[in-house]
Design a protein around this motif. Structure first.
Motif, PDB file in Angstrom:
ATOM      1  N   ASP A 247      54.268   0.727 128.645  1.00  0.00           N
ATOM      2  CA  ASP A 247      54.341   2.136 128.254  1.00  0.00           C
ATOM      3  C   ASP A 247      55.070   2.367 126.937  1.00  0.00           C
ATOM      4  OD1 ASP A 247      52.918   2.889 130.465  1.00  0.00           O
ATOM      5  OD2 ASP A 247      54.590   3.834 131.529  1.00  0.00           O
TER       6      ASP A 247
ATOM      7  N   PRO B  32      58.905  -1.213 120.461  1.00  0.00           N
ATOM      8  CA  PRO B  32      58.698  -0.286 121.578  1.00  0.00           C
ATOM      9  C   PRO B  32      59.662   0.894 121.500  1.00  0.00           C
ATOM     10  CG  PRO B  32      58.789  -2.554 122.355  1.00  0.00           C
ATOM     11  CD  PRO B  32      59.222  -2.579 120.921  1.00  0.00           C
ATOM     12  N   ARG B  33      59.217   2.021 122.047  1.00  0.00           N
ATOM     13  CA  ARG B  33      60.020   3.246 121.989  1.00  0.00           C
ATOM     14  C   ARG B  33      60.104   3.886 123.365  1.00  0.00           C
ATOM     15  NH1 ARG B  33      56.486   5.765 117.308  1.00  0.00           N
ATOM     16  NH2 ARG B  33      56.488   7.494 118.786  1.00  0.00           N
TER      17      ARG B  33
ATOM     18  N   GLN C  79      54.737  11.033 121.082  1.00  0.00           N
ATOM     19  CA  GLN C  79      55.625  10.236 121.926  1.00  0.00           C
ATOM     20  C   GLN C  79      54.826   9.149 122.637  1.00  0.00           C
ATOM     21  OE1 GLN C  79      57.335  13.343 124.495  1.00  0.00           O
ATOM     22  NE2 GLN C  79      59.324  12.951 123.548  1.00  0.00           N
ATOM     23  N   THR C  80      55.433   7.968 122.751  1.00  0.00           N
ATOM     24  CA  THR C  80      54.836   6.921 123.577  1.00  0.00           C
ATOM     25  C   THR C  80      54.968   7.309 125.046  1.00  0.00           C
ATOM     26  OG1 THR C  80      56.872   5.651 123.882  1.00  0.00           O
ATOM     27  CG2 THR C  80      55.578   5.193 121.893  1.00  0.00           C
TER      28      THR C  80
ATOM     29  N   LYS D 263      53.505  12.404 131.255  1.00  0.00           N
ATOM     30  CA  LYS D 263      52.603  11.253 131.380  1.00  0.00           C
ATOM     31  C   LYS D 263      51.623  11.479 132.529  1.00  0.00           C
ATOM     32  CE  LYS D 263      52.372   6.359 132.545  1.00  0.00           C
ATOM     33  NZ  LYS D 263      53.074   5.169 133.056  1.00  0.00           N
TER      34      LYS D 263
ATOM     35  N   LEU E  84      48.954   1.155 119.409  1.00  0.00           N
ATOM     36  CA  LEU E  84      50.169   0.441 119.765  1.00  0.00           C
ATOM     37  C   LEU E  84      51.195   0.559 118.644  1.00  0.00           C
ATOM     38  CD1 LEU E  84      48.661  -2.793 121.341  1.00  0.00           C
ATOM     39  CD2 LEU E  84      49.359  -0.682 122.479  1.00  0.00           C
ATOM     40  N   VAL E  85      52.456   0.800 119.028  1.00  0.00           N
ATOM     41  CA  VAL E  85      53.548   0.884 118.060  1.00  0.00           C
ATOM     42  C   VAL E  85      54.469  -0.321 118.236  1.00  0.00           C
ATOM     43  CG1 VAL E  85      53.459   3.401 118.100  1.00  0.00           C
ATOM     44  CG2 VAL E  85      55.088   2.224 119.583  1.00  0.00           C
TER      45      VAL E  85
ATOM     46  N   MET F 175      55.161   0.792 124.217  1.00  0.00           N
ATOM     47  CA  MET F 175      54.460   0.493 122.965  1.00  0.00           C
ATOM     48  C   MET F 175      53.125   1.231 122.858  1.00  0.00           C
ATOM     49  SD  MET F 175      53.058  -3.488 123.440  1.00  0.00           S
ATOM     50  CE  MET F 175      52.735  -3.641 121.678  1.00  0.00           C
ATOM     51  N   PHE F 176      52.808   2.081 123.834  1.00  0.00           N
ATOM     52  CA  PHE F 176      51.508   2.761 123.847  1.00  0.00           C
ATOM     53  C   PHE F 176      51.674   4.228 123.449  1.00  0.00           C
ATOM     54  CE2 PHE F 176      47.992   5.096 125.813  1.00  0.00           C
ATOM     55  CZ  PHE F 176      46.906   4.359 125.371  1.00  0.00           C
ATOM     56  N   LEU F 177      51.034   4.594 122.342  1.00  0.00           N
ATOM     57  CA  LEU F 177      51.056   5.964 121.836  1.00  0.00           C
ATOM     58  C   LEU F 177      49.687   6.593 122.081  1.00  0.00           C
ATOM     59  CD1 LEU F 177      52.701   8.082 120.150  1.00  0.00           C
ATOM     60  CD2 LEU F 177      51.537   7.147 118.136  1.00  0.00           C
TER      61      LEU F 177
END
Length: 209
Positions: free
Chosen positions: A171, A162-163, A181-182, A191, A158-159, A173-175
């Motif tokens: 989505d 959020p990106r 890229q997230t 994806k 998790l980043v 915040m999930f890398l």
């Protein structure tokens, strides 16, 4: 029926024609439509049929997907496909898990949900691992009560902040492991090639088409 890592062994194949997508989440419906496009089925959303949203009383992703699919199939008289998915954060004991949508509140505010996840992680201390995974359980039900199910998973970290503005839910915040890229930054086709939903769909396609 199949789980992660197993070879799908469907008892029943899905014939071409209408298939109810038993979800009122437009992001999920959009992704499922894209994944189903090559297979000769005509997806119709539960919302377009005015089907009610059932109470998700199951204690697992599979149980909730099954109850949604069975209700939609029973009320519509058509085969129905339901997805139950969520974010599982290792440091939070697997939460929000099956309650991922509920963390977004009645207004489905996933900005709020992501901030709540981050707050709960931060409370564990600065060095807590940020490992997480998404799970997607798919249940395909027929009006006679027969169900096939499939479960997929993707691991990552998790980043914060959020990106990216693509995707939906958590989505941004999930890398995913091995990527820069997230899910929120990825193009949809990128994806779709490796997500938890794509994993479950790969099993479903191999089994029922």
């Amino acid at each position: 029926m199949s789980g992660e890592g197993e070879v799908p062994q469907a008892i029943r194949k899905l014939a071409p024609g209408k298939l109810v997508i038993a979800s009122h989440n437009e992001g999920k419906v959009r992704e499922i439509r894209a994944l189903l496009a090559p297979f000769g089925v005509e997806p119709v959303s539960a919302a377009s049929l005015d089907l009610p949203e059932p109470d998700e009383t199951g204690t697992t992703f599979v149980a909730n997907a099954e109850l949604k699919a069975l209700q939609a199939a029973d009320l519509s008289g058509l085969p129905a496909l339901a997805d139950d998915s969520g974010l599982c954060v290792e440091a939070l004991g697997g939460e929000p898990g099956i309650f991922s949508a509920r963390w977004a509140g009645p207004s489905k505010d996933f900005g709020l949900a992501m901030a709540l996840v981050e707050k709960n992680i931060a409370e564990k201390g600065p060095d807590v691992p940020r490992d997480a995974h998404f799970v997607c359980a798919l249940a395909l039900a027929w009006p006679d009560g027969h169900v096939e199910w499939f479960e997929g998973r993707v691991d990552g970290t998790l980043v914060w902040p959020p990106r990216g503005g693509n995707g939906f839910g958590y989505d941004a915040m999930f890398l995913p492991n091995g990527h820069e890229q997230t899910f929120g930054e990825m193009a949809p086709e990128a994806k779709h090639a490796m997500s938890h939903r794509a994993d479950a769909f790969g099993q479903l396609v191999a089994a029922v088409f």
